[in-house]
Structures are given as C-alpha cells and as structure tokens.
Design a protein around this motif. Structure first.
Motif, short mmCIF file in Angstrom:
data_model
loop_
_atom_site.label_atom_id
_atom_site.label_comp_id
_atom_site.label_asym_id
_atom_site.label_seq_id
_atom_site.Cartn_x
_atom_site.Cartn_y
_atom_site.Cartn_z
N ARG A 95 0.97 -1.03 -0.04
CA ARG A 95 -0.04 0.03 0.22
C ARG A 95 0.76 1.08 -0.06
NH1 ARG A 95 -1.35 3.91 3.02
NH2 ARG A 95 -3.46 4.72 3.29
N GLU A 96 2.00 1.30 0.73
CA GLU A 96 2.78 2.66 0.73
C GLU A 96 3.63 2.85 -0.41
OE1 GLU A 96 2.39 4.51 3.41
OE2 GLU A 96 1.10 3.10 4.13
N GLN A 97 3.80 1.80 -1.40
CA GLN A 97 4.63 2.00 -2.46
C GLN A 97 3.94 3.02 -3.45
OE1 GLN A 97 7.97 1.38 -2.62
NE2 GLN A 97 7.54 0.57 -0.58
N PRO A 98 4.39 3.93 -4.07
CA PRO A 98 3.89 4.75 -5.28
C PRO A 98 3.59 4.07 -6.47
CG PRO A 98 5.44 6.15 -4.20
CD PRO A 98 5.50 4.95 -3.64
N PHE A 99 4.76 3.20 -6.98
CA PHE A 99 4.55 2.37 -8.10
C PHE A 99 3.12 1.17 -7.94
CE2 PHE A 99 5.72 -1.24 -10.60
CZ PHE A 99 5.55 -0.85 -11.92
N ALA A 100 3.22 0.71 -6.61
CA ALA A 100 1.92 -0.37 -6.63
C ALA A 100 0.81 0.35 -6.52
CB ALA A 100 2.08 -1.04 -5.19
N GLN A 101 0.77 1.74 -6.08
CA GLN A 101 -0.69 2.49 -6.17
C GLN A 101 -0.73 2.95 -7.59
OE1 GLN A 101 0.53 5.82 -3.79
NE2 GLN A 101 0.53 4.57 -1.89
N PHE A 102 0.19 3.28 -8.34
CA PHE A 102 0.05 3.66 -9.76
C PHE A 102 -0.58 2.43 -10.72
CE2 PHE A 102 1.32 3.31 -14.15
CZ PHE A 102 0.91 4.63 -14.60
N VAL A 103 0.01 1.09 -10.39
CA VAL A 103 -0.68 -0.11 -11.16
C VAL A 103 -1.99 -0.38 -10.68
CG1 VAL A 103 -0.03 -2.63 -11.17
CG2 VAL A 103 1.90 -1.07 -11.43
N LEU A 104 -2.16 -0.23 -9.38
CA LEU A 104 -3.62 -0.61 -8.96
C LEU A 104 -4.60 0.57 -9.45
CD1 LEU A 104 -3.05 -1.65 -5.11
CD2 LEU A 104 -3.55 -3.31 -7.07
N GLY A 105 -4.22 1.66 -9.36
CA GLY A 105 -5.05 2.70 -9.79
C GLY A 105 -5.35 2.41 -11.45
N ALA A 106 -4.40 2.29 -12.34
CA ALA A 106 -4.67 1.95 -13.69
C ALA A 106 -5.27 0.81 -13.96
CB ALA A 106 -2.91 1.68 -14.33
N ALA A 107 -5.02 -0.30 -13.02
CA ALA A 107 -5.84 -1.43 -13.22
C ALA A 107 -7.23 -1.52 -13.10
CB ALA A 107 -5.30 -2.66 -12.36
N ALA A 108 -7.54 -0.61 -11.95
CA ALA A 108 -8.78 -0.21 -11.71
C ALA A 108 -9.53 0.56 -12.60
CB ALA A 108 -8.95 0.56 -10.37
N SER A 109 -8.64 1.61 -13.16
CA SER A 109 -9.41 2.39 -14.25
C SER A 109 -9.65 1.88 -15.55
CB SER A 109 -8.35 3.84 -14.30
OG SER A 109 -8.32 4.52 -13.20
N ALA A 110 -8.69 0.75 -15.58
CA ALA A 110 -9.01 -0.04 -17.11
C ALA A 110 -10.24 -1.03 -16.94
CB ALA A 110 -7.56 -0.79 -17.46
N GLY A 111 -10.24 -1.53 -15.58
CA GLY A 111 -11.35 -2.56 -15.31
C GLY A 111 -12.79 -2.05 -15.59
N VAL A 112 -12.81 -0.90 -14.59
CA VAL A 112 -14.32 -0.39 -14.56
C VAL A 112 -14.90 -0.07 -15.58
CG1 VAL A 112 -15.52 1.60 -13.41
CG2 VAL A 112 -13.86 0.34 -12.00
N PRO A 113 -14.33 0.51 -16.86
CA PRO A 113 -14.78 0.98 -17.81
C PRO A 113 -15.23 -0.43 -18.78
CG PRO A 113 -13.31 2.39 -17.63
CD PRO A 113 -12.97 1.40 -16.59
N LEU A 114 -14.18 -1.42 -18.68
CA LEU A 114 -14.62 -2.56 -19.33
C LEU A 114 -15.71 -3.45 -18.63
CD1 LEU A 114 -11.23 -3.98 -20.08
CD2 LEU A 114 -12.75 -3.05 -21.62
N LEU A 115 -15.83 -3.48 -17.34
CA LEU A 115 -17.07 -4.11 -16.67
C LEU A 115 -18.18 -3.39 -17.00
CD1 LEU A 115 -15.55 -4.94 -13.32
CD2 LEU A 115 -16.21 -6.50 -15.07
N THR A 116 -18.17 -2.06 -17.16
CA THR A 116 -19.41 -1.07 -17.33
C THR A 116 -19.93 -1.38 -18.80
OG1 THR A 116 -18.72 0.71 -15.81
CG2 THR A 116 -20.43 1.07 -17.47
N LEU A 117 -18.92 -1.46 -19.84
CA LEU A 117 -19.27 -1.83 -21.10
C LEU A 117 -19.92 -3.13 -21.22
CD1 LEU A 117 -19.17 -1.12 -24.14
CD2 LEU A 117 -16.94 -2.17 -24.08
N LEU A 118 -19.35 -4.13 -20.59
CA LEU A 118 -20.02 -5.41 -20.44
C LEU A 118 -21.60 -5.33 -20.28
CD1 LEU A 118 -19.37 -8.55 -20.96
CD2 LEU A 118 -18.79 -8.56 -18.85
N LEU A 119 -21.70 -4.59 -19.02
CA LEU A 119 -23.20 -4.50 -18.61
C LEU A 119 -24.14 -3.91 -19.40
CD1 LEU A 119 -22.57 -3.57 -14.70
CD2 LEU A 119 -23.46 -5.80 -15.53
N LEU A 120 -23.56 -2.80 -20.16
CA LEU A 120 -24.30 -2.10 -21.16
C LEU A 120 -24.62 -2.82 -22.35
CD1 LEU A 120 -22.38 1.47 -21.17
CD2 LEU A 120 -24.70 0.87 -20.53
#
Length: 183
Positions: A95-120
C-alpha cells in the motif's frame, strides 16, 4: 474504522464527480473524460472497511450515472467489484509504494470501464464503440494510475493534520518518586 476518514472520502468522491461533470477543457483537448472514481475506490478499498467501500461505490456510481448518459446504477457494480477484489487481497498489496498505487489505479481505471461496457452490452443498450474508444480507454487508465498516488498522499496528509494521534509512551513512570538533594 475511522468515521472522519470515511466522511472525507465521500466528500472527495462527491467533489470528484462534480469536477468531472463541470470541467470540460481536458475532454475537449484530449477527447477523453478522465474518471477519478476508480482511483478513489482503490484508496477506499486499501484504507477503509467494507462499509466505506460500499458507500463510495454506491454513492459515487449513482452520482456519476446521474451526470452521464449511462442508465442510473450501471456503474455501481463495476466499482464495487474492483474495490472488493482489492480489499480481499489488501494484506498482500504494498500500500505504501507509489508504483504499486499507480499499477492498482491503472488496473482499476482499466477494469471499471470494461465491466461497465459489458453490462451495457448485456442490457441491450448500444454504446458507441470504435477505434477511438481504445485511445480513450488507454488515456483513462494512465490518468487513473497517475492520480491514485495523489489520493494516498492527500488523505494521509489530511489524516495527519486533522485526526488525533495517541501520545507515545514515555520512559517516565508517574508512580515513581524522584528524591533530590543530599541524603
């Protein structure tokens, strides 16, 4: 669980949705609307409990959908699923590592639109999808990853400034008497 932290996260979620709905200059320049909610869900899932994560996903998703062309409530499930996956494995995440935060944020920002598109697509709504959508998805993922360490720093700074910190233990014992002078 700290209720001040939960209230602060919800206030920032509300302000982020408001900013996304009113600030159009970046959208006109790049052709992409930056979504800040997945990065906030990452922070909420790694720093708070399931109640705060649920409130962020439900309130943030409904507020976001009320300002977009999405059907009301379609963003709630993707936000909650991404947050729940991260919360379940938060003991393993650095949690304290900025690189890990970046990767998790990028993964979440990539996953949420894909899941929303799948639902749509499964609700018989025809979203506009083309090659430019790939550009939008990549920029949203990179921007979400870049803003996630900012949220961690912001909330850590707010927490240090406004919450009570317990006093450290001292070597002085109050039940001990110190005699001074000649004996």
């Amino acid at each position: 669980m700290n209720w001040f932290n939960s209230i602060a996260i919800l206030v920032v979620v509300y302000l982020a949705v408001f900013l996304q709905a009113t600030f159009n200059e970046l959208r006109h320049c790049l052709g992409v609307q930056i979504d800040l909610l997945p990065s906030l869900v990452v922070y909420a899932s790694l720093s708070s409990g399931i109640v705060t994560l649920s409130c962020v996903a439900v309130c943030g998703g409904l507020w976001f959908d009320s300002h977009s062309a999405n059907p009301l409530g379609i963003s709630v499930l993707p936000l909650f699923l991404v947050g729940l996956l991260m919360q379940r494995s938060r003991d393993l995440i650095l949690r304290e590592q900025p690189f890990a935060q970046f990767v998790l944020g990028a993964a979440a920002s990539a996953g949420v639109p894909l899941l929303t598109l799948l639902l749509l697509i499964n609700t018989n709504i025809q979203p506009l999808i083309g090659w430019f959508s790939l550009w939008q998805w990549l920029v949203m993922s990179a921007a979400g990853g870049a803003v996630t360490p900012v949220w961690f720093g912001f909330f850590d700074h707010i927490g240090q400034a406004l919450t009570y910190r317990p006093q450290g233990e001292s070597s002085f014992r109050p039940d001990r008497e110190i005699k001074r002078g000649k004996q």
